[in-house]
Design a protein around this motif. Structure first.
Motif, PDB file in Angstrom:
ATOM      1  N   LYS A  25       0.811  -1.221   0.000  1.00 35.04           N
ATOM      2  CA  LYS A  25       0.000   0.000   0.000  1.00 35.04           C
ATOM      3  C   LYS A  25       0.848   1.277   0.000  1.00 35.04           C
ATOM      4  O   LYS A  25       0.436   2.305   0.520  1.00 35.04           O
ATOM      5  CB  LYS A  25      -0.966  -0.001   1.184  1.00 35.04           C
ATOM      6  N   GLY A  26       2.055   1.221  -0.561  1.00 33.06           N
ATOM      7  CA  GLY A  26       2.892   2.406  -0.693  1.00 33.06           C
ATOM      8  C   GLY A  26       3.581   2.869   0.573  1.00 33.06           C
ATOM      9  O   GLY A  26       4.161   3.944   0.606  1.00 33.06           O
ATOM     10  N   ASP A  27       3.565   2.054   1.633  1.00 31.09           N
ATOM     11  CA  ASP A  27       4.164   2.507   2.892  1.00 31.09           C
ATOM     12  C   ASP A  27       5.687   2.495   2.831  1.00 31.09           C
ATOM     13  O   ASP A  27       6.288   1.775   2.046  1.00 31.09           O
ATOM     14  CB  ASP A  27       3.676   1.647   4.071  1.00 31.09           C
ATOM     15  N   MET A  28       6.275   3.336   3.658  1.00 31.26           N
ATOM     16  CA  MET A  28       7.735   3.404   3.775  1.00 31.26           C
ATOM     17  C   MET A  28       8.165   3.310   5.236  1.00 31.26           C
ATOM     18  O   MET A  28       9.170   3.876   5.642  1.00 31.26           O
ATOM     19  CB  MET A  28       8.253   4.684   3.131  1.00 31.26           C
ATOM     20  N   GLY A  29       7.394   2.572   6.034  1.00 35.01           N
ATOM     21  CA  GLY A  29       7.708   2.419   7.442  1.00 35.01           C
ATOM     22  C   GLY A  29       9.030   1.721   7.695  1.00 35.01           C
ATOM     23  O   GLY A  29       9.561   1.754   8.796  1.00 35.01           O
ATOM     24  N   TRP A  30       9.599   1.110   6.671  1.00 36.41           N
ATOM     25  CA  TRP A  30      10.872   0.407   6.780  1.00 36.41           C
ATOM     26  C   TRP A  30      12.085   1.341   6.725  1.00 36.41           C
ATOM     27  O   TRP A  30      13.199   0.924   6.995  1.00 36.41           O
ATOM     28  CB  TRP A  30      10.988  -0.633   5.661  1.00 36.41           C
TER      29      TRP A  30
END
Length: 190
Positions: A20-25
């Protein structure tokens, strides 16, 4: 001639985003040399190119940011060209305008103008288009010490059979991120 510099956070397995386009990493520990490198990169540019998604994310946060180094001021003051088929002018972020012509014509014109580097943060779909057109001069990959495996999404190299790149610089940041700078390999007669 100005250079197009793609600056992209990526995982070890080559993904720019997660599900879903996340960049939490993205590594939260932006130590001293990481901040200096990001600062120097931004101040070496005098124009930002952005796609709609990256523009909307950045425009939603940068205008209210401040810092002691002038980074936020520089980010907000730089001219920004946004490629989008759905956004309408006026754009809300300071010095942001919609591209007036197709991507090839617009970016070729911008490269021919006098000035410093043209920086692209993220904007994977725009980067893919520029790669197809042979308009990217440098890939600056911020490789984070994480893999996403099957949950990864948006590799800039998806859809390409072969990309010949030449490593021109490597920097190990105190955050554990490894910065890899590549230039496309050009062949004579191409």
């Amino acid at each position: 001639m100005r250079k197009i510099i793609v600056s992209l956070f990526t995982t070890l397995d080559g993904f720019a985003t997660g599900p879903k386009g996340d960049m939490g990493w993205v590594t939260d520990n932006f130590g001293e040399n990481t901040g200096k490198y990001a600062h120097d990169q931004l101040f070496a540019a005098d124009l930002l190119l952005l796609g709609r998604v990256t523009y909307e994310i950045m425009a939603g946060s940068w205008p209210s940011m401040t810092d002691d180094s002038g980074f936020a001021d520089r980010m907000n003051e730089l001219p920004k060209i946004v490629f989008s088929r759905t956004l309408k002018e006026p754009l809300t972020w300071n010095n942001a305008t919609l591209a007036k012509s197709d991507i090839k014509r617009e970016v070729s014109r911008l490269k021919d103008e006098p000035g410093d580097d043209i920086l692209i943060y993220g904007s994977v779909s725009i980067v893919r288009e520029l790669m197809k057109l042979g308009l990217v001069d440098r890939f600056r990959l911020w490789v984070h010490p994480v893999t996403l495996g099957a949950s990864g999404a948006d590799s800039i190299f998806d859809g390409y059979d072969k990309n010949e790149l030449k490593l021109v610089d490597t920097t190990i940041l105190d955050s554990g991120v490894v910065l890899l700078d590549y230039e496309p390999v050009t062949t004579s007669g191409a």
